[in-house]
Design a protein around this motif. Sequence first.
Motif, PDB file in Angstrom:
ATOM      1  N   ASN A  63       1.143  -0.550   0.332  1.00 26.03           N
ATOM      2  CA  ASN A  63       0.012  -0.237  -0.154  1.00 26.03           C
ATOM      3  C   ASN A  63       0.254   0.883   0.418  1.00 26.03           C
ATOM      4  OD1 ASN A  63      -2.582  -1.134   0.088  1.00 26.03           O
ATOM      5  ND2 ASN A  63      -2.287  -1.670   2.053  1.00 26.03           N
ATOM      6  N   LYS A  64       1.521   1.462   1.052  1.00 30.08           N
ATOM      7  CA  LYS A  64       2.851   3.021   1.296  1.00 30.08           C
ATOM      8  C   LYS A  64       3.858   2.874  -0.663  1.00 30.08           C
ATOM      9  CE  LYS A  64       5.546   5.719   2.494  1.00 30.08           C
ATOM     10  NZ  LYS A  64       4.682   6.966   3.464  1.00 30.08           N
ATOM     11  N   PHE A  65       3.665   0.999  -0.991  1.00 28.32           N
ATOM     12  CA  PHE A  65       4.358   1.273  -2.243  1.00 28.32           C
ATOM     13  C   PHE A  65       3.455   1.969  -3.415  1.00 28.32           C
ATOM     14  CE2 PHE A  65       5.033  -0.280  -6.826  1.00 28.32           C
ATOM     15  CZ  PHE A  65       6.617  -0.174  -6.714  1.00 28.32           C
ATOM     16  N   PHE A  66       2.648   1.413  -3.608  1.00 27.67           N
ATOM     17  CA  PHE A  66       1.472   1.737  -4.364  1.00 27.67           C
ATOM     18  C   PHE A  66       1.158   4.005  -4.766  1.00 27.67           C
ATOM     19  CE2 PHE A  66       0.861  -2.533  -5.373  1.00 27.67           C
ATOM     20  CZ  PHE A  66       0.970  -2.477  -6.693  1.00 27.67           C
ATOM     21  N   THR A  67       1.387   3.976  -2.803  1.00 29.84           N
ATOM     22  CA  THR A  67       0.915   5.365  -2.533  1.00 29.84           C
ATOM     23  C   THR A  67       2.036   5.905  -3.481  1.00 29.84           C
ATOM     24  OG1 THR A  67       0.327   5.144  -0.660  1.00 29.84           O
ATOM     25  CG2 THR A  67       0.649   7.508  -1.076  1.00 29.84           C
ATOM     26  N   LEU A  68       3.016   5.858  -2.767  1.00 26.98           N
ATOM     27  CA  LEU A  68       4.235   7.148  -3.265  1.00 26.98           C
ATOM     28  C   LEU A  68       4.468   6.338  -5.168  1.00 26.98           C
ATOM     29  CD1 LEU A  68       6.879   5.588  -0.554  1.00 26.98           C
ATOM     30  CD2 LEU A  68       5.809   7.927  -0.823  1.00 26.98           C
ATOM     31  N   ASN A  79      12.583  13.874 -15.561  1.00 25.67           N
ATOM     32  CA  ASN A  79      11.436  14.440 -14.691  1.00 25.67           C
ATOM     33  C   ASN A  79      11.929  13.132 -14.271  1.00 25.67           C
ATOM     34  OD1 ASN A  79      11.534  16.521 -15.725  1.00 25.67           O
ATOM     35  ND2 ASN A  79       8.432  16.418 -16.225  1.00 25.67           N
ATOM     36  N   ILE A  80      11.125  11.486 -14.445  1.00 28.99           N
ATOM     37  CA  ILE A  80      10.601  10.584 -13.334  1.00 28.99           C
ATOM     38  C   ILE A  80      12.421  10.652 -12.676  1.00 28.99           C
ATOM     39  CG2 ILE A  80      11.445   7.665 -13.799  1.00 28.99           C
ATOM     40  CD1 ILE A  80       9.523   8.246 -16.492  1.00 28.99           C
ATOM     41  N   GLY A  81      13.765  10.077 -12.861  1.00 28.68           N
ATOM     42  CA  GLY A  81      14.607  10.611 -12.112  1.00 28.68           C
ATOM     43  C   GLY A  81      14.735  11.438 -11.849  1.00 28.68           C
ATOM     44  N   THR A  82      14.289  13.279 -11.826  1.00 29.40           N
ATOM     45  CA  THR A  82      14.322  14.233 -11.355  1.00 29.40           C
ATOM     46  C   THR A  82      13.529  14.133 -10.053  1.00 29.40           C
ATOM     47  OG1 THR A  82      15.648  15.100 -13.066  1.00 29.40           O
ATOM     48  CG2 THR A  82      15.092  16.566 -11.025  1.00 29.40           C
ATOM     49  N   ALA A  83      12.652  13.475 -10.021  1.00 29.11           N
ATOM     50  CA  ALA A  83      11.406  13.815  -9.553  1.00 29.11           C
ATOM     51  C   ALA A  83      11.047  13.491  -7.651  1.00 29.11           C
ATOM     52  CB  ALA A  83      10.165  13.120  -9.660  1.00 29.11           C
ATOM     53  N   ALA A  84      12.215  11.949  -8.040  1.00 31.62           N
ATOM     54  CA  ALA A  84      12.853  11.499  -6.911  1.00 31.62           C
ATOM     55  C   ALA A  84      13.123  12.352  -5.767  1.00 31.62           C
ATOM     56  CB  ALA A  84      14.479  10.521  -6.531  1.00 31.62           C
ATOM     57  N   GLY A 129       6.748  10.692  -3.125  1.00 35.77           N
ATOM     58  CA  GLY A 129       7.213   9.743  -4.086  1.00 35.77           C
ATOM     59  C   GLY A 129       7.824   9.181  -4.121  1.00 35.77           C
ATOM     60  N   LEU A 130       9.075   8.107  -4.966  1.00 36.49           N
ATOM     61  CA  LEU A 130       9.407   6.958  -5.002  1.00 36.49           C
ATOM     62  C   LEU A 130      10.793   7.694  -4.304  1.00 36.49           C
ATOM     63  CD1 LEU A 130       8.483   4.520  -7.409  1.00 36.49           C
ATOM     64  CD2 LEU A 130       8.394   4.385  -4.997  1.00 36.49           C
ATOM     65  N   GLY A 131      11.040   8.802  -3.930  1.00 42.08           N
ATOM     66  CA  GLY A 131      11.964   9.793  -3.655  1.00 42.08           C
ATOM     67  C   GLY A 131      12.333   9.363  -2.414  1.00 42.08           C
ATOM     68  N   VAL A 132      11.316   9.189  -1.304  1.00 40.21           N
ATOM     69  CA  VAL A 132      10.992   8.806  -0.100  1.00 40.21           C
ATOM     70  C   VAL A 132      11.679   7.769   0.066  1.00 40.21           C
ATOM     71  CG1 VAL A 132       9.098   8.345   2.025  1.00 40.21           C
ATOM     72  CG2 VAL A 132       9.148  10.144   0.509  1.00 40.21           C
ATOM     73  N   TRP A 133      11.718   6.167  -0.461  1.00 42.86           N
ATOM     74  CA  TRP A 133      11.990   5.876   0.353  1.00 42.86           C
ATOM     75  C   TRP A 133      14.018   4.980  -0.052  1.00 42.86           C
ATOM     76  CZ3 TRP A 133       8.644   0.943  -1.481  1.00 42.86           C
ATOM     77  CH2 TRP A 133       7.607   0.653  -0.071  1.00 42.86           C
TER      78      TRP A 133
END
Length: 248
Positions: free
Chosen positions: A40-45, A178-183, A192-196
């Motif tokens: 759930n956390k993964f899909f949220t991020l 953008n996909i890389g920088t969005a982290a 975003g996935l940058g959290v993890w």
Amino acid sequence: MSKQKRIAIIVKAFFWILVLAFFYWVVTNNMFSRIIEDPNKFFTLLTQHITIVIVSSFIAVLTSIPLGILLTRPKFRRGEWLVVNIANLGQTIPSLAVLALAMGVLGIGMKAAIVALYVYSLLPILQNTIAGIDSVDSKTKDAARGMGLTPKQILWRVELPNAAFSIIAGVRTALVINIGTAALAYLIGGGGLGVWIFTGIQLFDNTYLMSGAIPVTLLAILVDLGCRVLQFLLVPKGLRLAREAIKS
């Protein structure tokens, strides 16, 4: 088969062997445990990450392509240098600085991340739009005028179809960046996935790091492939064949 093609095939095969070996190492060492334990956390991020990328890129496309078309018109050609250099500021300023400036204006959160990525993705789309339209053969446009087409008809029927490959390439570049920088949106509370990714760095925990970094990488690859399919569908067949003939 030419020597260059054989070398290209060998390099690609070696690359895919390395990729498969890496994924084997990741799976055998249970590096995706965070995704499995907390889906759930993964899909949220992931949703946050995709939202930031799609919204910022969509606004950039709506801005850059019409602006690029406008700057290729004779009346506005003088403004090309100024506008391109202003857009170039988004690339010359480090991404962290752009995020910091956006945060200073809009505060912490996803809005600041979207604005920062919007600024960061303007240049490749704008430049490729201008370059694509400028690359259209003047003789082709002269022939269209001789057939009685108006400037608007020439734009839509001749210039944009011929420039489609370059324009989509610019959009593809902006999306992948953008996909890389969005982290980095994590640094200003954008999620975003940058959290993890950054959690893994701070805790020296590879399970967090890989659970965030690998989906970002796969997302970038999928978007790149999707844009290539879009190029195939939108670029006229004659132009594709001409490009392939030039390459061969």
